[in-house]
Design a protein around this motif. Sequence first.
Motif, short mmCIF file in Angstrom:
data_model
loop_
_atom_site.label_atom_id
_atom_site.label_comp_id
_atom_site.label_asym_id
_atom_site.label_seq_id
_atom_site.Cartn_x
_atom_site.Cartn_y
_atom_site.Cartn_z
N SER A 80 -36.48 58.79 7.20
CA SER A 80 -37.65 58.25 7.90
C SER A 80 -37.27 57.53 9.19
O SER A 80 -38.15 57.05 9.91
CB SER A 80 -38.41 57.28 6.98
OG SER A 80 -38.85 57.93 5.81
N GLY A 81 -35.97 57.44 9.47
CA GLY A 81 -35.53 56.85 10.72
C GLY A 81 -35.37 55.34 10.64
O GLY A 81 -34.83 54.81 9.67
N VAL A 82 -35.86 54.65 11.67
CA VAL A 82 -35.67 53.20 11.82
C VAL A 82 -37.02 52.49 11.73
O VAL A 82 -38.04 53.03 12.17
CB VAL A 82 -35.01 52.87 13.18
CG1 VAL A 82 -34.63 51.40 13.26
CG2 VAL A 82 -33.78 53.75 13.40
N SER A 83 -37.01 51.30 11.20
CA SER A 83 -38.22 50.49 11.13
C SER A 83 -38.84 50.31 12.51
O SER A 83 -38.14 49.94 13.47
CB SER A 83 -37.88 49.11 10.54
OG SER A 83 -38.82 48.14 10.93
N PRO A 84 -40.15 50.54 12.65
CA PRO A 84 -40.82 50.28 13.94
C PRO A 84 -40.66 48.83 14.40
O PRO A 84 -40.57 48.56 15.60
CB PRO A 84 -42.29 50.61 13.64
CG PRO A 84 -42.25 51.57 12.50
CD PRO A 84 -41.08 51.13 11.66
N LYS A 85 -40.61 47.89 13.46
CA LYS A 85 -40.43 46.49 13.83
C LYS A 85 -39.04 46.26 14.42
O LYS A 85 -38.87 45.43 15.34
CB LYS A 85 -40.64 45.59 12.61
CG LYS A 85 -42.09 45.48 12.18
CD LYS A 85 -42.28 44.43 11.11
CE LYS A 85 -43.77 44.29 10.74
NZ LYS A 85 -44.00 43.26 9.70
#
Length: 349
Positions: A35-40
Amino acid sequence: MRIREEVEKMDVKEYGGRSVKHEIQADMSANINPSGVSPKAIERLNNLSSRHINHYYMPNSQLIGKIAEYVGLEPENIMLGDGCDGCLSMIAQTFLSKGDQVMIPVPTFHRYEFHSRLMGADCIHIPLGELNHEHVSASNAKILFLCNPNNPTGTTIDKDMVEGYVRRFKGLVVIDEALADGLQDCIDLVRKYDNLVIARTFSKVLGMAGLRIGYLAGSRGLIDVIKKVSSPFKVNGIAQEMAEAALEDKDFIRKSVEFIDEERERMLKTLREIGVRCSNSSSMNFLMSTAKISSDPDNALQILERKGVKVSPGGAFRIRDPHQVRIAVSTKRQNDHFLKTMKGLVEDA
């Protein structure tokens, strides 16, 4: 120039597995958050100033506090490291000398052996399924390494069994919980035992493998001792700032764990339906046999690569069966390509 004997004996290896000549459409080798990296975390990155680049950056007490809260411990039980691998290096430097023994259940992550041998220690390998309390009680090894959940099998050791190992072992028990986010973990046991240290990372579910940040959890006494071999500049400022934001993104963590669990179960179900043997995993990776593709293990890998599928060969993990490869959950598109490829290859074999 005199080089340490332990260094001279080490093989020079390029990390990252086989060189693949074909275009990859499904990379099942990476073992990172699909899912990649946290948007935050990305938002925090975009708001950083030049100070985080041109200033030295010490361990962030606010981040250590958030890690402690995340795992249910006190800040004094936590120290930062440059990924799980960097944490393992510090443990080896702190506790191992030439001639010491370490116990490693295999197959498992190969870096336990690397760091131990680099310090001159001898490695005792025990088949993963044969490790028991009697082995542990009788051992005079300095360190027992456990990977829970295990890389590459994805299997877990029951918490009561782990506690039995810690209670009976004379030396230090090191548990690699790189894959434990969202699963039952043993981290609360560091409150009860002074001979237990746990290594964790932001590289897997938290999606920050490229930033090299992890942490150790242990009793205050153990943490204070390990800090002696660390550096005040061990983890860069950008990694620390993004890690703090990633821990705050509970929704991203939850959705990531759910996606990995759903996709792993879908993949295992589909593979078993076509007769492909797989390990009983509860993590983001599992072992798969390529015997249905070809009787020649190397040929099976080449066939997969020609179809655009990259996997992790089992040799580095000390897997006995040359047909066993590690599969890591990837994006849905890549998982679909992998499963479609496997169905076609099994039908044509």
